[in-house]
Design a protein around this motif. Sequence first.
Motif, PDB file in Angstrom:
ATOM      1  N   ARG A  59      -9.365   5.827 -17.663  1.00 30.89           N
ATOM      2  CA  ARG A  59     -10.495   5.694 -16.734  1.00 30.89           C
ATOM      3  C   ARG A  59     -10.796   4.229 -16.460  1.00 30.89           C
ATOM      4  NH1 ARG A  59     -14.745  10.318 -18.798  1.00 30.89           N
ATOM      5  NH2 ARG A  59     -13.610  12.076 -17.909  1.00 30.89           N
ATOM      6  N   ALA A  60     -10.775   3.416 -17.503  1.00 31.75           N
ATOM      7  CA  ALA A  60     -11.046   1.989 -17.332  1.00 31.75           C
ATOM      8  C   ALA A  60      -9.994   1.339 -16.443  1.00 31.75           C
ATOM      9  CB  ALA A  60     -11.102   1.302 -18.693  1.00 31.75           C
ATOM     10  N   GLU A  61      -8.740   1.720 -16.631  1.00 35.08           N
ATOM     11  CA  GLU A  61      -7.671   1.155 -15.814  1.00 35.08           C
ATOM     12  C   GLU A  61      -7.782   1.615 -14.360  1.00 35.08           C
ATOM     13  OE1 GLU A  61      -5.418  -1.195 -16.566  1.00 35.08           O
ATOM     14  OE2 GLU A  61      -6.446  -1.330 -18.481  1.00 35.08           O
ATOM     15  N   PHE A  62      -8.134   2.873 -14.136  1.00 36.08           N
ATOM     16  CA  PHE A  62      -8.280   3.368 -12.766  1.00 36.08           C
ATOM     17  C   PHE A  62      -9.441   2.682 -12.046  1.00 36.08           C
ATOM     18  CE2 PHE A  62      -5.509   6.992 -13.771  1.00 36.08           C
ATOM     19  CZ  PHE A  62      -4.772   7.024 -12.608  1.00 36.08           C
ATOM     20  N   ARG A  63     -10.445   2.271 -12.764  1.00 36.03           N
ATOM     21  CA  ARG A  63     -11.568   1.550 -12.143  1.00 36.03           C
ATOM     22  C   ARG A  63     -11.146   0.161 -11.679  1.00 36.03           C
ATOM     23  NH1 ARG A  63     -14.922   3.694 -16.772  1.00 36.03           N
ATOM     24  NH2 ARG A  63     -15.763   5.627 -15.944  1.00 36.03           N
ATOM     25  N   LYS A  64     -10.092  -0.382 -12.267  1.00 42.46           N
ATOM     26  CA  LYS A  64      -9.620  -1.717 -11.895  1.00 42.46           C
ATOM     27  C   LYS A  64      -8.756  -1.700 -10.630  1.00 42.46           C
ATOM     28  CE  LYS A  64      -9.357  -3.350 -16.665  1.00 42.46           C
ATOM     29  NZ  LYS A  64      -8.431  -3.828 -17.714  1.00 42.46           N
ATOM     30  N   ILE A  65      -8.300  -0.536 -10.212  1.00 45.63           N
ATOM     31  CA  ILE A  65      -7.411  -0.437  -9.056  1.00 45.63           C
ATOM     32  C   ILE A  65      -8.168  -0.826  -7.789  1.00 45.63           C
ATOM     33  CG2 ILE A  65      -6.067   1.122  -7.599  1.00 45.63           C
ATOM     34  CD1 ILE A  65      -5.487   2.770 -10.115  1.00 45.63           C
ATOM     35  N   VAL A  66      -7.525  -1.666  -6.993  1.00 44.02           N
ATOM     36  CA  VAL A  66      -8.088  -2.045  -5.695  1.00 44.02           C
ATOM     37  C   VAL A  66      -7.245  -1.345  -4.639  1.00 44.02           C
ATOM     38  CG1 VAL A  66      -8.583  -3.952  -4.126  1.00 44.02           C
ATOM     39  CG2 VAL A  66      -8.802  -4.278  -6.590  1.00 44.02           C
ATOM     40  N   TRP A  67      -7.825  -0.339  -3.996  1.00 46.03           N
ATOM     41  CA  TRP A  67      -7.105   0.436  -3.007  1.00 46.03           C
ATOM     42  C   TRP A  67      -7.117  -0.307  -1.676  1.00 46.03           C
ATOM     43  CZ3 TRP A  67      -4.403   4.230  -5.018  1.00 46.03           C
ATOM     44  CH2 TRP A  67      -4.837   4.805  -6.203  1.00 46.03           C
ATOM     45  N   PRO A  68      -6.020  -0.222  -0.904  1.00 41.90           N
ATOM     46  CA  PRO A  68      -5.972  -0.916   0.387  1.00 41.90           C
ATOM     47  C   PRO A  68      -6.900  -0.251   1.402  1.00 41.90           C
ATOM     48  CG  PRO A  68      -4.015   0.417   0.108  1.00 41.90           C
ATOM     49  CD  PRO A  68      -4.775   0.477  -1.188  1.00 41.90           C
ATOM     50  N   SER A  69      -7.323  -1.040   2.362  1.00 41.03           N
ATOM     51  CA  SER A  69      -8.160  -0.491   3.429  1.00 41.03           C
ATOM     52  C   SER A  69      -7.293   0.353   4.356  1.00 41.03           C
ATOM     53  CB  SER A  69      -8.812  -1.627   4.214  1.00 41.03           C
ATOM     54  OG  SER A  69      -7.825  -2.355   4.919  1.00 41.03           O
ATOM     55  N   ARG A  70      -7.940   1.114   5.230  1.00 39.22           N
ATOM     56  CA  ARG A  70      -7.187   1.943   6.177  1.00 39.22           C
ATOM     57  C   ARG A  70      -6.326   1.083   7.093  1.00 39.22           C
ATOM     58  NH1 ARG A  70      -8.355   7.366   7.294  1.00 39.22           N
ATOM     59  NH2 ARG A  70     -10.001   8.204   5.991  1.00 39.22           N
ATOM     60  N   GLU A  71      -6.862  -0.048   7.521  1.00 43.15           N
ATOM     61  CA  GLU A  71      -6.116  -0.937   8.414  1.00 43.15           C
ATOM     62  C   GLU A  71      -4.852  -1.467   7.740  1.00 43.15           C
ATOM     63  OE1 GLU A  71      -8.701  -4.023   9.732  1.00 43.15           O
ATOM     64  OE2 GLU A  71     -10.175  -2.621  10.542  1.00 43.15           O
ATOM     65  N   THR A  72      -5.000  -1.920   6.508  1.00 45.58           N
ATOM     66  CA  THR A  72      -3.856  -2.447   5.768  1.00 45.58           C
ATOM     67  C   THR A  72      -2.824  -1.353   5.535  1.00 45.58           C
ATOM     68  OG1 THR A  72      -5.308  -4.025   4.653  1.00 45.58           O
ATOM     69  CG2 THR A  72      -3.166  -3.627   3.653  1.00 45.58           C
ATOM     70  N   LEU A  73      -3.297  -0.184   5.154  1.00 47.07           N
ATOM     71  CA  LEU A  73      -2.395   0.933   4.923  1.00 47.07           C
ATOM     72  C   LEU A  73      -1.645   1.303   6.201  1.00 47.07           C
ATOM     73  CD1 LEU A  73      -1.463   3.006   2.812  1.00 47.07           C
ATOM     74  CD2 LEU A  73      -3.315   4.484   3.590  1.00 47.07           C
ATOM     75  N   PHE A  74      -2.337   1.318   7.314  1.00 42.45           N
ATOM     76  CA  PHE A  74      -1.712   1.641   8.602  1.00 42.45           C
ATOM     77  C   PHE A  74      -0.664   0.596   8.969  1.00 42.45           C
ATOM     78  CE2 PHE A  74      -1.573   1.386  13.266  1.00 42.45           C
ATOM     79  CZ  PHE A  74      -1.162   2.678  13.551  1.00 42.45           C
ATOM     80  N   LYS A  75      -1.004  -0.689   8.807  1.00 42.48           N
ATOM     81  CA  LYS A  75      -0.061  -1.762   9.139  1.00 42.48           C
ATOM     82  C   LYS A  75       1.197  -1.674   8.279  1.00 42.48           C
ATOM     83  CE  LYS A  75      -3.475  -5.094  10.756  1.00 42.48           C
ATOM     84  NZ  LYS A  75      -4.152  -6.372  10.473  1.00 42.48           N
TER      85      LYS A  75
END
Length: 76
Positions: free
Chosen positions: A25-41
């Motif tokens: 759980r602690a490690e998953f909280r550290k994840i920075v998910w990309p924004s929709r724009e970045t993911l689309f690009k």
Amino acid sequence: MDDDKKKEKKSDGESAVKSTIQTYRAEFRKIVWPSRETLFKHTVTVIAVSLLFGAYIMINDGIFGWLFSAFVENVL
């Protein structure tokens, strides 16, 4: 006495599982998910590069296939 040892082992196992879950759980909280724009690009980039690379392979395959056919016809 055997029952006490079994309880200790069980509680040690439970605490190990709880500790592992808390760590995940602690490690998953550290994840920075990309924004929709970045993911689309990035998705568009991967698809475009894959298509270009596929076209490159198809062209080379056609050229080498043609050269091989011409070589076989002239030699045999």
